[in-house]
Design a protein around this motif. Sequence first.
Motif, PDB file in Angstrom:
ATOM      1  N   VAL A 202       0.813  -1.207   0.000  1.00 15.82           N
ATOM      2  CA  VAL A 202       0.000   0.000   0.000  1.00 15.82           C
ATOM      3  C   VAL A 202       0.854   1.269   0.000  1.00 15.82           C
ATOM      4  CG1 VAL A 202      -0.267   0.193   2.529  1.00 15.82           C
ATOM      5  CG2 VAL A 202      -2.073   1.034   0.990  1.00 15.82           C
ATOM      6  N   GLU A 203       2.005   1.238   0.638  1.00 12.76           N
ATOM      7  CA  GLU A 203       2.861   2.434   0.648  1.00 12.76           C
ATOM      8  C   GLU A 203       3.304   2.803  -0.760  1.00 12.76           C
ATOM      9  OE1 GLU A 203       6.039   2.418   3.617  1.00 12.76           O
ATOM     10  OE2 GLU A 203       4.994   0.780   4.629  1.00 12.76           O
ATOM     11  N   GLU A 204       3.801   1.812  -1.498  1.00 14.15           N
ATOM     12  CA  GLU A 204       4.220   2.095  -2.863  1.00 14.15           C
ATOM     13  C   GLU A 204       3.032   2.513  -3.722  1.00 14.15           C
ATOM     14  OE1 GLU A 204       6.308   0.164  -6.829  1.00 14.15           O
ATOM     15  OE2 GLU A 204       6.095  -1.088  -5.046  1.00 14.15           O
ATOM     16  N   ALA A 205       1.867   1.890  -3.497  1.00 16.63           N
ATOM     17  CA  ALA A 205       0.679   2.244  -4.277  1.00 16.63           C
ATOM     18  C   ALA A 205       0.350   3.729  -4.120  1.00 16.63           C
ATOM     19  CB  ALA A 205      -0.503   1.384  -3.854  1.00 16.63           C
ATOM     20  N   LEU A 206       0.488   4.254  -2.895  1.00  9.89           N
ATOM     21  CA  LEU A 206       0.217   5.678  -2.660  1.00  9.89           C
ATOM     22  C   LEU A 206       1.243   6.561  -3.385  1.00  9.89           C
ATOM     23  CD1 LEU A 206      -0.741   5.467   1.116  1.00  9.89           C
ATOM     24  CD2 LEU A 206      -2.250   6.208  -0.751  1.00  9.89           C
ATOM     25  N   LEU A 207       2.492   6.127  -3.398  1.00 12.74           N
ATOM     26  CA  LEU A 207       3.493   6.886  -4.167  1.00 12.74           C
ATOM     27  C   LEU A 207       3.140   6.868  -5.646  1.00 12.74           C
ATOM     28  CD1 LEU A 207       6.211   8.261  -4.851  1.00 12.74           C
ATOM     29  CD2 LEU A 207       7.206   5.965  -4.909  1.00 12.74           C
ATOM     30  N   ARG A 208       2.809   5.697  -6.171  1.00 12.47           N
ATOM     31  CA  ARG A 208       2.519   5.591  -7.605  1.00 12.47           C
ATOM     32  C   ARG A 208       1.277   6.400  -7.974  1.00 12.47           C
ATOM     33  NH1 ARG A 208       7.535   4.502  -8.636  1.00 12.47           N
ATOM     34  NH2 ARG A 208       8.226   2.503  -7.735  1.00 12.47           N
ATOM     35  N   LEU A 209       0.318   6.482  -7.066  1.00 11.75           N
ATOM     36  CA  LEU A 209      -0.833   7.348  -7.313  1.00 11.75           C
ATOM     37  C   LEU A 209      -0.393   8.804  -7.372  1.00 11.75           C
ATOM     38  CD1 LEU A 209      -3.563   5.707  -5.046  1.00 11.75           C
ATOM     39  CD2 LEU A 209      -3.654   5.953  -7.533  1.00 11.75           C
ATOM     40  N   THR A 210       0.518   9.178  -6.493  1.00 16.93           N
ATOM     41  CA  THR A 210       1.064  10.539  -6.523  1.00 16.93           C
ATOM     42  C   THR A 210       1.696  10.818  -7.878  1.00 16.93           C
ATOM     43  OG1 THR A 210       1.535  10.427  -4.142  1.00 16.93           O
ATOM     44  CG2 THR A 210       2.638  12.156  -5.393  1.00 16.93           C
ATOM     45  N   GLY A 230       2.266  10.203   3.912  1.00 18.99           N
ATOM     46  CA  GLY A 230       3.092  10.800   4.949  1.00 18.99           C
ATOM     47  C   GLY A 230       2.492  10.695   6.334  1.00 18.99           C
ATOM     48  N   HIS A 231       1.171  10.822   6.424  1.00 19.01           N
ATOM     49  CA  HIS A 231       0.503  10.748   7.727  1.00 19.01           C
ATOM     50  C   HIS A 231       0.595   9.347   8.323  1.00 19.01           C
ATOM     51  CE1 HIS A 231      -2.396  11.659  10.873  1.00 19.01           C
ATOM     52  NE2 HIS A 231      -3.034  10.539  10.564  1.00 19.01           N
ATOM     53  N   GLU A 237      10.385   5.452   2.747  1.00 24.36           N
ATOM     54  CA  GLU A 237      11.146   5.958   1.602  1.00 24.36           C
ATOM     55  C   GLU A 237      10.196   6.373   0.483  1.00 24.36           C
ATOM     56  OE1 GLU A 237      14.428   6.541   1.286  1.00 24.36           O
ATOM     57  OE2 GLU A 237      14.601   6.016   3.416  1.00 24.36           O
ATOM     58  N   TRP A 238       9.065   5.684   0.374  1.00 27.48           N
ATOM     59  CA  TRP A 238       8.077   6.041  -0.643  1.00 27.48           C
ATOM     60  C   TRP A 238       7.530   7.444  -0.383  1.00 27.48           C
ATOM     61  CZ3 TRP A 238       8.908   2.747  -4.219  1.00 27.48           C
ATOM     62  CH2 TRP A 238       9.108   1.388  -3.954  1.00 27.48           C
ATOM     63  N   TYR A 239       7.369   7.800   0.907  1.00 33.57           N
ATOM     64  CA  TYR A 239       6.878   9.141   1.225  1.00 33.57           C
ATOM     65  C   TYR A 239       7.915  10.195   0.848  1.00 33.57           C
ATOM     66  CZ  TYR A 239       5.589  13.316   3.794  1.00 33.57           C
ATOM     67  OH  TYR A 239       5.289  14.611   4.114  1.00 33.57           O
ATOM     68  N   SER A 242       7.623  10.797  -2.790  1.00 38.75           N
ATOM     69  CA  SER A 242       6.426  11.554  -3.176  1.00 38.75           C
ATOM     70  C   SER A 242       6.578  13.032  -2.795  1.00 38.75           C
ATOM     71  CB  SER A 242       5.181  10.958  -2.519  1.00 38.75           C
ATOM     72  OG  SER A 242       5.212  11.116  -1.107  1.00 38.75           O
ATOM     73  N   TYR A 243       7.177  13.269  -1.638  1.00 38.62           N
ATOM     74  CA  TYR A 243       7.396  14.650  -1.177  1.00 38.62           C
ATOM     75  C   TYR A 243       8.329  15.377  -2.152  1.00 38.62           C
ATOM     76  CZ  TYR A 243       8.213  18.520   2.047  1.00 38.62           C
ATOM     77  OH  TYR A 243       8.272  19.773   2.620  1.00 38.62           O
ATOM     78  N   ALA A 244       9.395  14.683  -2.548  1.00 43.43           N
ATOM     79  CA  ALA A 244      10.368  15.287  -3.465  1.00 43.43           C
ATOM     80  C   ALA A 244       9.742  15.569  -4.823  1.00 43.43           C
ATOM     81  CB  ALA A 244      11.571  14.358  -3.627  1.00 43.43           C
TER      82      ALA A 244
END
Length: 272
Positions: A202-210, A230-231, A237-239, A242-244
């Motif tokens: 799920v973490e990577e999925a959120l990055l890929r959605l970003t 992030g929350h 590392e995925w966050y 996405s932040y960058a």
Amino acid sequence: MTVLLAVGLSLGACKTLFSKDEDEFAVIQEEPAETLYNEGLLLANSGSFVAAAKKFDEVETTHPYSEWARRALIMSAYSNFEARRYAEAIRSAQRYVTLYPGSDDAAYAQYLIAESYYAQIPDIGRDQERSEKAAIAYRELLEKYPQSEYAAEARQKLEVARDQLAGKEMEVGRYYLGQGRYLAAINRFRTVVTDYQTTRHVEEALLRLTEAYYALGLVSEAQTAAAILGHNYPDSEWYKDSYALLATGGYSPNENKESWLSRVWRRTTGTL
């Protein structure tokens, strides 16, 4: 000339073969159910599981309404499972659950169904139909027999099967993302976030959605995905990635409460 007379006999009766040789009758006794069952047990105990399964099947065929037939059916499922004849194990176990849903061994039969599918889960690059069937069978075990001795293991393996299914969605989603097919990619990552939120993907999925939303110019959705990432996973590392990515355009993570992603996340986590 030999004539075989087929007659419906009651349980425990014998089958008789009539022969005109010397005007005598030859009588062939049907082997008792208990004898067949014990022969199956001996074969199973010696590791001859294929032969054992055939012997147990013979019990059900020749003594179909006996208590021995019920016992033989679950032992047939077990023997086939041990012989890695998973299709046969599933058929026998499913038949057992259908015929004897309230018996002491029904939970074990359901467990054998799930285990048979689980044993066939392929690598992530292949079709995941068996992973889905394993997950369904484990869920059914937990729903029907939540207090059984197999429940704890079922919960663990259900998560493994779900993780496999999520991994397949991620693989396909990454492929679409790499091809610039952003909407198709979003659909795959959305499935992971919606249906497989407790998996490691799920973490990577959120990055890929970003990434996908940002590429489409849907900045608010990209910010929402990053904010939820992030929350919930601030050290991920995925966050950081996405932040960058958002920072390159002068943006930062910011959750839009009206976004589908925000609503789904709150609903599945019970924070509505």
